[in-house]
Design a protein around this motif. Sequence first.
Motif, short mmCIF file in Angstrom:
data_model
loop_
_atom_site.label_atom_id
_atom_site.label_comp_id
_atom_site.label_asym_id
_atom_site.label_seq_id
_atom_site.Cartn_x
_atom_site.Cartn_y
_atom_site.Cartn_z
N GLY A 32 61.08 26.55 -17.85
CA GLY A 32 59.69 26.12 -17.55
C GLY A 32 58.70 27.07 -18.05
N VAL A 53 56.41 25.84 -21.03
CA VAL A 53 55.23 24.71 -20.71
C VAL A 53 53.87 25.20 -21.33
N VAL A 107 62.40 17.70 -18.55
CA VAL A 107 61.73 17.09 -19.86
C VAL A 107 61.95 15.78 -20.09
N TYR A 162 57.20 17.64 -20.34
CA TYR A 162 57.35 18.35 -18.83
C TYR A 162 57.36 17.33 -17.65
N TRP A 200 54.40 18.83 -15.31
CA TRP A 200 53.02 18.90 -15.88
C TRP A 200 52.37 17.34 -15.76
N ASP A 230 60.99 20.55 -9.87
CA ASP A 230 60.06 19.72 -10.44
C ASP A 230 58.77 19.59 -9.44
#
Length: 272
Positions: free
Chosen positions: A73, A76, A132, A164, A167, A209
Amino acid sequence: MLVGPQPLPRRPHPKFIETQGRLPMSLWSYVPHTETAEGGLTGARWAAVGTAMGRLHSRLAAHPAAAPTLEPGAAVCDVAASRDRFEHLIHAYKHMPRLGEFETWALQAARERQAILGDVERALTLLPQLTVQVLHGDTAGPNVLFKDSEIAAIVDFRPPAPGYLAWEIARLGCDPKSVLDNSAESWLTGYTDLSLAYRDANPKASVDDLVSSPRVGCAAMLCSAFPLSVPVERPHILDAAMEAYGRVRHEAALMLLDRLPVMEEALRDALR
């Protein structure tokens, strides 16, 4: 009098409107009487967004362009590159012959961002491995259309590429105007509704996530120089709306950074 089911009228075959270039695109239909999700996430719209994104990500996980993987992570954001970017931006502002009101504010905000990048870096080190996969690519508020409290359309898909998942969830759920137009408590309630609806629509989604998405979104906003960089790099696109967006985005990101532990604890409790 007609009785029983009748055949649907035949639709005309689609016609090509452009045959050049390598990118296949399709034009479906105009959706009238809609408004974007930008600054408009309230009430039942939170769950509607979660359901739509969950279904979309569930389908895109099977896209042949790339299979879902787990990646660190912390990767990112490239904090070192952001630190250099803000340093160059501050240097450019300091050498401008004259600073207007927004430029003066943007210089101050860039300095503030540069000063807290260490906090951002530490926040990123706490992230677990995250999914991802192929994504929509640009789930910003303007690309999600509502009709009342229902999703009418999701538009402006990017070419299929992995990114990601956390995101993309945060890109919409942490919409700066939606963050600031609600109290911190009511925004967190809405984000929780989004996360629960997302999990229901995408049961294979990792809790990490969902719980990590505000941290990912906050870090990405704080590491980005846009739109603080606009007066230096693209002054021709600077207008009142861009200036307002820059201020709101900066303030929302700082608020999220301050409340990350509380938000993550609440999300994890709700998703157990």
